[in-house]
Design an enzyme around this catalytic site. Structure first.
Site, PDB file in Angstrom:
ATOM      1  N   LEU A 106      62.799  56.784  22.912  1.00 17.12           N
ATOM      2  CA  LEU A 106      63.357  55.657  23.346  1.00 17.12           C
ATOM      3  C   LEU A 106      62.490  54.615  24.332  1.00 17.12           C
ATOM      4  CD1 LEU A 106      66.620  57.608  24.744  1.00 17.12           C
ATOM      5  CD2 LEU A 106      66.384  56.293  22.511  1.00 17.12           C
ATOM      6  N   ALA A 110      56.814  52.369  28.014  1.00 15.17           N
ATOM      7  CA  ALA A 110      56.439  51.008  27.782  1.00 15.17           C
ATOM      8  C   ALA A 110      57.698  50.024  28.717  1.00 15.17           C
ATOM      9  CB  ALA A 110      56.911  50.413  26.464  1.00 15.17           C
ATOM     10  N   ASP A 152      56.580  48.909  20.879  1.00 16.91           N
ATOM     11  CA  ASP A 152      57.615  49.439  21.853  1.00 16.91           C
ATOM     12  C   ASP A 152      57.587  48.302  22.946  1.00 16.91           C
ATOM     13  OD1 ASP A 152      57.788  51.753  20.653  1.00 16.91           O
ATOM     14  OD2 ASP A 152      57.604  53.053  22.480  1.00 16.91           O
TER      15      ASP A 152
HETATM   16  O1  PMV Z   1      58.407  58.030  19.421  1.00 13.39           O
HETATM   17  P1  PMV Z   1      58.365  56.525  19.867  1.00 13.39           P
HETATM   18  O2  PMV Z   1      59.972  55.838  19.870  1.00 13.39           O
HETATM   19  O3  PMV Z   1      57.431  56.185  20.872  1.00 13.39           O
HETATM   20  O4  PMV Z   1      57.595  55.879  18.507  1.00 13.39           O
HETATM   21  C1  PMV Z   1      56.473  56.038  18.177  1.00 13.39           C
HETATM   22  C2  PMV Z   1      56.340  55.181  16.873  1.00 13.39           C
HETATM   23  C3  PMV Z   1      55.094  55.519  16.347  1.00 13.39           C
HETATM   24  O5  PMV Z   1      55.204  54.578  14.824  1.00 13.39           O
HETATM   25  C4  PMV Z   1      54.806  56.954  15.664  1.00 13.39           C
HETATM   26  C5  PMV Z   1      53.769  55.315  16.970  1.00 13.39           C
HETATM   27  C6  PMV Z   1      53.520  53.674  17.395  1.00 13.39           C
HETATM   28  O6  PMV Z   1      52.769  53.430  18.198  1.00 13.39           O
HETATM   29  O7  PMV Z   1      54.070  52.721  16.877  1.00 13.39           O
END
Ligand code: PMV
Length: 314
Positions: A106, A110, A152
């Site tokens: 979520l 960030a 993010d």
């Molecule tokens: O799990 P989350 O929402 O932090 O997403 C990570 C998304 C990835 O593509 C796996 C990593 C990234 O840095 O984009």
């Protein structure tokens, strides 16, 4: 309660997670019901405390090293003070209070970073551009996630649905949503480290590049189709695209029995489509709930979701 000195929303990745790390496009949306709030008050020395973890760091007396929890917070604060040429102004108490669950996809890290930078900017009355805000928050993302795509902080700063592609020149394009998109977000209750999952995918790709690159290349047209659908309004088609993207994520081994169970339960209860969202192996799923919101929500709880909420992408 006092207004925060700075805050930032949560986010969820709709399509293109993982392939985005390799320079392919992805689409993410803000989740404004969730937010990280940061309060700053004058103090004797520089203190960072987190209401969520009941921790307090006096970082001048006891600087944290990179293996310690809180290191990312310390570095965000110090990098930002340095950026504003304020490294000598260290007599403040920074308090973090976030409703964004960490390690669940979520955008907690960030959002906390963006909220801290905004709070310091507001408190010291120093302007900061979105580009500099992004660059500072990205440094924190590197500490937490190793090799992040940057999606993010991008979506959190802009607080709009975005089409994102990293590379020499990052592409960040806010999307106009033609028709509201009703989404249920459900938590498996399993916490998962984005850093570990991204690193596992990297290792697996190194040993079978063709397989992984073929799968990523199949995700690209899905993301482009999604962009078109969001901007033109054929919401139902998003469901089919969610299902397709989920299958491809399964093939790169980032799903889990808990995620698959929630995805299947949502579909059986009437969701037009469902997929895992974010790094995977835990965290959340998203389901497109054009109708049957109650029925889908109940099915998700019955299938073991620890927490669910409804949001509309606008
Ligand atoms: O799990 P989350 O929402 O932090 O997403 C990570 C998304 C990835 O593509 C796996 C990593 C990234 O840095 O984009």
């Amino acid at each position: 309660m006092k207004n925060p000195t700075g805050s930032a929303c949560g986010k969820i990745i709709l399509f293109g997670e993982h392939s985005v790390v390799y320079g392919h496009p992805a689409i993410a949306v803000p989740v404004t019901a969730l937010h990280a709030d940061v309060f700053i008050q004058p103090a004797e020395t520089l203190v960072i405390s987190s209401r969520n973890f009941n921790t307090e760091y006096e970082i001048l007396k006891n600087p944290l090293n990179k293996n310690e929890t809180g290191f990312g917070l310390q570095e965000t604060v110090l990098n930002t003070l340095k950026f504003f040429n304020l490294l000598k102004k260290q007599n403040i108490h920074i308090t973090i209070d976030s409703s964004i669950l960490p390690a669940s996809g979520l955008g907690s890290s960030a959002a906390v970073a963006v909220a801290i930078i905004r709070a310091l900017s507001n408190y010291f009355k120093k302007k900061i551009s979105n580009k500099d805000l992004y660059d500072l928050a990205f440094k924190t993302e590197v500490i937490y996630h190793g090799d992040p795509s940057g999606i993010d902080p991008a979506v959190i700063i802009h607080e709009k649905p975005v089409y994102f592609k990293s590379g020499k020149k990052t592409r960040l394009e806010p999307l106009k949503v033609a028709n509201k998109i009703p989404i249920i977000i459900a938590d498996t209750g399993v916490r998962s480290s984005t850093k570990e999952v991204v690193s596992d995918v990297k290792k697996a790709r190194a040993s079978d590049k063709d397989k992984y690159d073929t799968i990523f290349s199949e995700i690209i047209p899905i993301v482009h189709r999604v962009r078109d659908v969001i901007e033109k309004g054929n919401v139902s088609e998003l469901g089919r695209l969610m299902n397709e993207n989920h299958e491809l994520l399964k093939q790169i081994d980032v799903s889990s029995p808990e995620l698959d169970l929630l995805v299947e339960s949502a579909r059986e209860a009437g969701a037009t489509g469902a997929k895992l969202a974010g790094a995977g192996r835990g965290g959340h799923i998203i389901a497109l709930a054009e109708d049957n919101v109650q029925k889908i929500s109940k099915a998700l709880v019955d299938a073991g979701a620890s927490h669910i909420f409804f949001t509309e992408i606008v």
